[in-house]
Structure formats: structure tokens, C-alpha cells
Motif scaffolding. Structure first.
Motif, PDB file in Angstrom:
ATOM      1  N   GLY A 190       0.836  -1.203   0.000  1.00 22.91           N
ATOM      2  CA  GLY A 190       0.000   0.000   0.000  1.00 22.91           C
ATOM      3  C   GLY A 190       0.862   1.240   0.000  1.00 22.91           C
ATOM      4  N   ALA A 191       0.223   2.379   0.060  1.00 20.79           N
ATOM      5  CA  ALA A 191       0.935   3.651   0.032  1.00 20.79           C
ATOM      6  C   ALA A 191       1.763   3.844   1.300  1.00 20.79           C
ATOM      7  CB  ALA A 191      -0.064   4.796  -0.122  1.00 20.79           C
ATOM      8  N   ASP A 192       2.870   4.575   1.165  1.00 25.50           N
ATOM      9  CA  ASP A 192       3.688   4.897   2.329  1.00 25.50           C
ATOM     10  C   ASP A 192       3.084   6.027   3.147  1.00 25.50           C
ATOM     11  OD1 ASP A 192       5.623   2.990   2.149  1.00 25.50           O
ATOM     12  OD2 ASP A 192       7.035   4.222   1.028  1.00 25.50           O
ATOM     13  N   ARG A 193       2.499   7.024   2.457  1.00 23.58           N
ATOM     14  CA  ARG A 193       1.994   8.206   3.155  1.00 23.58           C
ATOM     15  C   ARG A 193       0.663   8.656   2.552  1.00 23.58           C
ATOM     16  NH1 ARG A 193       5.961  11.178   6.024  1.00 23.58           N
ATOM     17  NH2 ARG A 193       8.055  10.293   5.842  1.00 23.58           N
ATOM     18  N   GLU A 194      -0.197   9.180   3.430  1.00 23.00           N
ATOM     19  CA  GLU A 194      -1.428   9.845   2.997  1.00 23.00           C
ATOM     20  C   GLU A 194      -1.671  11.029   3.915  1.00 23.00           C
ATOM     21  OE1 GLU A 194      -4.996   7.562   2.751  1.00 23.00           O
ATOM     22  OE2 GLU A 194      -4.122   6.023   1.458  1.00 23.00           O
ATOM     23  N   SER A 195      -2.247  12.089   3.358  1.00 24.09           N
ATOM     24  CA  SER A 195      -2.613  13.259   4.151  1.00 24.09           C
ATOM     25  C   SER A 195      -4.057  13.621   3.835  1.00 24.09           C
ATOM     26  CB  SER A 195      -1.700  14.455   3.833  1.00 24.09           C
ATOM     27  OG  SER A 195      -0.366  14.169   4.199  1.00 24.09           O
ATOM     28  N   HIS A 196      -4.818  13.972   4.888  1.00 23.63           N
ATOM     29  CA  HIS A 196      -6.225  14.324   4.711  1.00 23.63           C
ATOM     30  C   HIS A 196      -6.553  15.546   5.548  1.00 23.63           C
ATOM     31  CE1 HIS A 196      -7.148  10.490   2.658  1.00 23.63           C
ATOM     32  NE2 HIS A 196      -6.301   9.967   3.518  1.00 23.63           N
ATOM     33  N   LEU A 197      -7.493  16.342   5.064  1.00 20.58           N
ATOM     34  CA  LEU A 197      -7.967  17.517   5.777  1.00 20.58           C
ATOM     35  C   LEU A 197      -9.462  17.381   6.033  1.00 20.58           C
ATOM     36  CD1 LEU A 197      -6.221  20.378   3.745  1.00 20.58           C
ATOM     37  CD2 LEU A 197      -5.458  19.368   5.895  1.00 20.58           C
ATOM     38  N   ALA A 198      -9.882  17.713   7.252  1.00 21.63           N
ATOM     39  CA  ALA A 198     -11.308  17.784   7.578  1.00 21.63           C
ATOM     40  C   ALA A 198     -11.539  19.168   8.162  1.00 21.63           C
ATOM     41  CB  ALA A 198     -11.705  16.704   8.570  1.00 21.63           C
ATOM     42  N   ILE A 199     -11.750  20.137   7.291  1.00 16.31           N
ATOM     43  CA  ILE A 199     -11.914  21.536   7.684  1.00 16.31           C
ATOM     44  C   ILE A 199     -13.380  21.901   7.526  1.00 16.31           C
ATOM     45  CG2 ILE A 199     -11.229  23.916   7.246  1.00 16.31           C
ATOM     46  CD1 ILE A 199      -8.610  22.871   6.130  1.00 16.31           C
ATOM     47  N   LEU A 200     -14.048  22.125   8.643  1.00 20.04           N
ATOM     48  CA  LEU A 200     -15.485  22.398   8.633  1.00 20.04           C
ATOM     49  C   LEU A 200     -16.227  21.294   7.878  1.00 20.04           C
ATOM     50  CD1 LEU A 200     -15.392  26.243   7.978  1.00 20.04           C
ATOM     51  CD2 LEU A 200     -15.993  25.113  10.117  1.00 20.04           C
ATOM     52  N   SER A 201     -15.707  20.083   7.970  1.00 19.63           N
ATOM     53  CA  SER A 201     -16.321  18.959   7.252  1.00 19.63           C
ATOM     54  C   SER A 201     -15.915  17.664   7.943  1.00 19.63           C
ATOM     55  CB  SER A 201     -15.864  18.950   5.781  1.00 19.63           C
ATOM     56  OG  SER A 201     -14.461  18.779   5.699  1.00 19.63           O
ATOM     57  N   GLY A 202     -16.210  16.530   7.306  1.00 17.92           N
ATOM     58  CA  GLY A 202     -15.920  15.244   7.912  1.00 17.92           C
ATOM     59  C   GLY A 202     -15.141  14.332   6.982  1.00 17.92           C
ATOM     60  N   LEU A 203     -14.414  13.400   7.584  1.00 21.64           N
ATOM     61  CA  LEU A 203     -13.687  12.377   6.849  1.00 21.64           C
ATOM     62  C   LEU A 203     -14.090  11.021   7.412  1.00 21.64           C
ATOM     63  CD1 LEU A 203     -11.301  11.292   5.033  1.00 21.64           C
ATOM     64  CD2 LEU A 203      -9.857  11.589   7.056  1.00 21.64           C
ATOM     65  N   MET A 240      -0.032   8.105   8.111  1.00 21.07           N
ATOM     66  CA  MET A 240      -1.260   8.809   7.723  1.00 21.07           C
ATOM     67  C   MET A 240      -1.407  10.036   8.606  1.00 21.07           C
ATOM     68  SD  MET A 240      -5.102   7.176   7.514  1.00 21.07           S
ATOM     69  CE  MET A 240      -6.387   7.944   6.534  1.00 21.07           C
ATOM     70  N   THR A 241      -1.609  11.194   7.979  1.00 22.34           N
ATOM     71  CA  THR A 241      -1.739  12.451   8.716  1.00 22.34           C
ATOM     72  C   THR A 241      -3.106  13.059   8.440  1.00 22.34           C
ATOM     73  OG1 THR A 241       0.646  12.861   8.560  1.00 22.34           O
ATOM     74  CG2 THR A 241      -0.755  14.729   9.116  1.00 22.34           C
ATOM     75  N   ILE A 242      -3.794  13.429   9.510  1.00 17.97           N
ATOM     76  CA  ILE A 242      -5.133  14.011   9.382  1.00 17.97           C
ATOM     77  C   ILE A 242      -5.191  15.291  10.200  1.00 17.97           C
ATOM     78  CG2 ILE A 242      -7.601  13.670   9.791  1.00 17.97           C
ATOM     79  CD1 ILE A 242      -7.068  10.652   9.632  1.00 17.97           C
ATOM     80  N   LEU A 243      -5.691  16.354   9.605  1.00 12.53           N
ATOM     81  CA  LEU A 243      -5.944  17.609  10.311  1.00 12.53           C
ATOM     82  C   LEU A 243      -7.450  17.807  10.419  1.00 12.53           C
ATOM     83  CD1 LEU A 243      -5.296  20.374  11.557  1.00 12.53           C
ATOM     84  CD2 LEU A 243      -5.179  21.279   9.223  1.00 12.53           C
ATOM     85  N   CYS A 244      -7.946  17.855  11.647  1.00 14.35           N
ATOM     86  CA  CYS A 244      -9.364  18.137  11.898  1.00 14.35           C
ATOM     87  C   CYS A 244      -9.460  19.563  12.425  1.00 14.35           C
ATOM     88  CB  CYS A 244      -9.939  17.159  12.908  1.00 14.35           C
ATOM     89  SG  CYS A 244      -9.938  15.441  12.367  1.00 14.35           S
ATOM     90  N   LEU A 245      -9.839  20.496  11.572  1.00 19.04           N
ATOM     91  CA  LEU A 245      -9.963  21.893  11.947  1.00 19.04           C
ATOM     92  C   LEU A 245     -11.445  22.252  11.932  1.00 19.04           C
ATOM     93  CD1 LEU A 245      -8.689  24.622  12.614  1.00 19.04           C
ATOM     94  CD2 LEU A 245      -8.436  25.025  10.161  1.00 19.04           C
ATOM     95  N   MET A 246     -12.043  22.282  13.111  1.00 15.55           N
ATOM     96  CA  MET A 246     -13.476  22.502  13.242  1.00 15.55           C
ATOM     97  C   MET A 246     -14.237  21.463  12.409  1.00 15.55           C
ATOM     98  SD  MET A 246     -13.682  26.673  13.249  1.00 15.55           S
ATOM     99  CE  MET A 246     -15.397  26.693  13.778  1.00 15.55           C
ATOM    100  N   GLY A 247     -13.676  20.260  12.356  1.00 18.58           N
ATOM    101  CA  GLY A 247     -14.281  19.167  11.619  1.00 18.58           C
ATOM    102  C   GLY A 247     -14.022  17.858  12.349  1.00 18.58           C
ATOM    103  N   GLY A 248     -14.414  16.755  11.747  1.00 17.19           N
ATOM    104  CA  GLY A 248     -14.272  15.466  12.416  1.00 17.19           C
ATOM    105  C   GLY A 248     -13.840  14.369  11.467  1.00 17.19           C
ATOM    106  N   ALA A 249     -13.291  13.300  12.047  1.00 16.97           N
ATOM    107  CA  ALA A 249     -12.865  12.151  11.257  1.00 16.97           C
ATOM    108  C   ALA A 249     -13.265  10.865  11.967  1.00 16.97           C
ATOM    109  CB  ALA A 249     -11.355  12.182  11.032  1.00 16.97           C
ATOM    110  N   GLU A 250     -13.638   9.858  11.197  1.00 17.88           N
ATOM    111  CA  GLU A 250     -13.932   8.536  11.731  1.00 17.88           C
ATOM    112  C   GLU A 250     -13.164   7.512  10.918  1.00 17.88           C
ATOM    113  OE1 GLU A 250     -17.624   5.451  12.711  1.00 17.88           O
ATOM    114  OE2 GLU A 250     -18.019   7.366  11.713  1.00 17.88           O
TER     115      GLU A 250
END
Length: 206
Positions: free
Chosen positions: A90-103, A115-125
Motif C-alpha cells: 500500500g501507500a507509504d503516506r497519505e494526508s487528509h484535511l477535515a476543515i469544517l467537514s468530515g472524513l 497517515m496524517t489528518i488535520l481536523c480543523l473545526m471538523g471530524g474524522a472517523e
């Protein structure tokens, strides 16, 4: 979503609230640990320390450690020669943003090595119960600012929590579902910084 904190009432924007000296020292310690691991050179460390001690609000702190894990890595663990059947290419790296939204990631999917995730006034599951892993040990960095994330794992997944909470927090599996771990169990290391946010992990059956 579980792990999210309610914003203060009264119309105050938490991002603009003043930070304390203790909170500046916590961020400075993260920077010094990163420099000790070789993630920052001396010039970068000096620059970020200067930004840290000049910070006035929580919003000022967020970009300073956004690309850094919260803690140094633990010493390597000797693994068995036979790879876990859950490890697939699989992939070595992934980046995701959840800005005023959801992942949301669930079902059968491949968790990358990092795996890097930024939750800025948002959420991730992230539901890892049916997921495959790109390596026996993966690192998920979740930085939550006025947001939150929930990670769901099965009984056979080992979890190592290394996040730092600044007026926020990281919570390990509650133990309601008993872990069933052995040498072949995949390892998920969860790191990051939670400011006015939270990251929770739950262990559930399929």
C-alpha cells in the motif's frame, strides 16, 4: 461525533483565546524532541521556538507543530519472521484535511505506513476493523483543533497512544471489548496534538 468538544458559549472564538506559559512550554518540548530525532535542524528549531514563545492565541500554535509527531518513537520491537496476513502492499503516506467537514474511512481499505489528518473545526472517523495494513506498524497522526476524531479497532489490533492534549485529550480503548493480542498483531501508533479537540479510540467486534 464522538471525540469532539463543544465550543464555548457566548460567541467567543476559542481559536482567539489567549494561551498560557505552560501551553507554550508544552509545544516547545515537542519541538525539542523533534530536533533530537533529527526532524528539525538547529535553525528550524530556533525559528519555531521563537514563534512558540511569541504566540498569543491557540490559532498561533497550530501551524508550529502541524507536521510533527507529538512524541519520539519507541524503541523498535523485534517482530516474527512471518508477516501478519493483514499486511498488504500500500501507500507509504497519505494526508487528509477535515476543515469544517468530515472524513470517513470504513470497510475494507489499506492503512498506509504513515497517515496524517488535520481536523480543523471538523471530524474524522477511521474504522480499522476490516482494514489491511501497509506495514506491521503504522503511524496515524491526528491533529485536532476545535474538532475531533474517532478510531475504531478490532480485538487483534495493538494501539499505542502518544498524543498530546492542550485543553483537549486523547483516550485509549476503554476495555469494554477484551484485546486478543499476540506477536502477529498489527500495531497502530496514534500521535498528534489536540487543542480544544479530542481523539478517542474504541475497541469493537466486527
Amino acid at each position: 461525533m464522538a471525540g469532539e468538544l463543544q465550543q464555548p458559549s457566548g460567541g467567543t472564538d476559542p481559536a482567539q483565546l489567549r494561551i498560557s506559559d505552560e501551553e507554550r512550554h508544552q509545544v516547545a518540548e515537542i519541538l525539542r524532541q523533534a530536533a533530537g530525532e533529527g526532524r528539525l535542524d538547529i535553525d528550524e528549531l530556533d525559528q519555531r521556538l521563537e514563534q512558540t514563545y511569541a504566540a498569543r492565541t491557540y490559532a498561533d500554535l497550530v501551524p508550529i507543530t502541524l507536521d510533527l509527531p507529538a512524541h519520539p518513537h519507541a524503541p523498535p520491537v523485534v517482530r516474527p519472521a512471518v508477516a501478519s496476513p493483514q499486511v498488504v502492499p500500500g501507500a507509504d503516506r497519505e494526508s487528509h484535511l477535515a476543515i469544517l467537514s468530515g472524513l470517513s474511512r470504513k470497510g475494507v481499505w489499506v492503512v498506509p505506513r504513515q497517515m496524517t489528518i488535520l481536523c480543523l473545526m471538523g471530524g474524522a472517523e477511521l474504522d480499522l476493523r476490516q482494514a489491511k495494513f501497509a506495514a506491521h506498524e503504522v503511524v496515524i497522526t491526528i491533529n485536532a483543533f476545535m474538532g475531533g476524531a474517532q478510531v475504531i479497532v478490532g480485538p487483534t489490533t495493538r494501539v499505542q497512544m502518544e498524543g498530546t492534549g492542550i485543553m483537549g485529550g486523547y483516550s485509549e480503548p476503554s476495555g469494554l471489548v477484551e484485546a486478543d493480542l499476540d506477536e502477529s498483531s498489527p500495531v497502530v501508533r496514534i500521535t498528534g496534538v489536540a487543542i480544544w479537540g479530542g481523539v478517542s479510540v474504541e475497541r469493537k467486534h466486527l
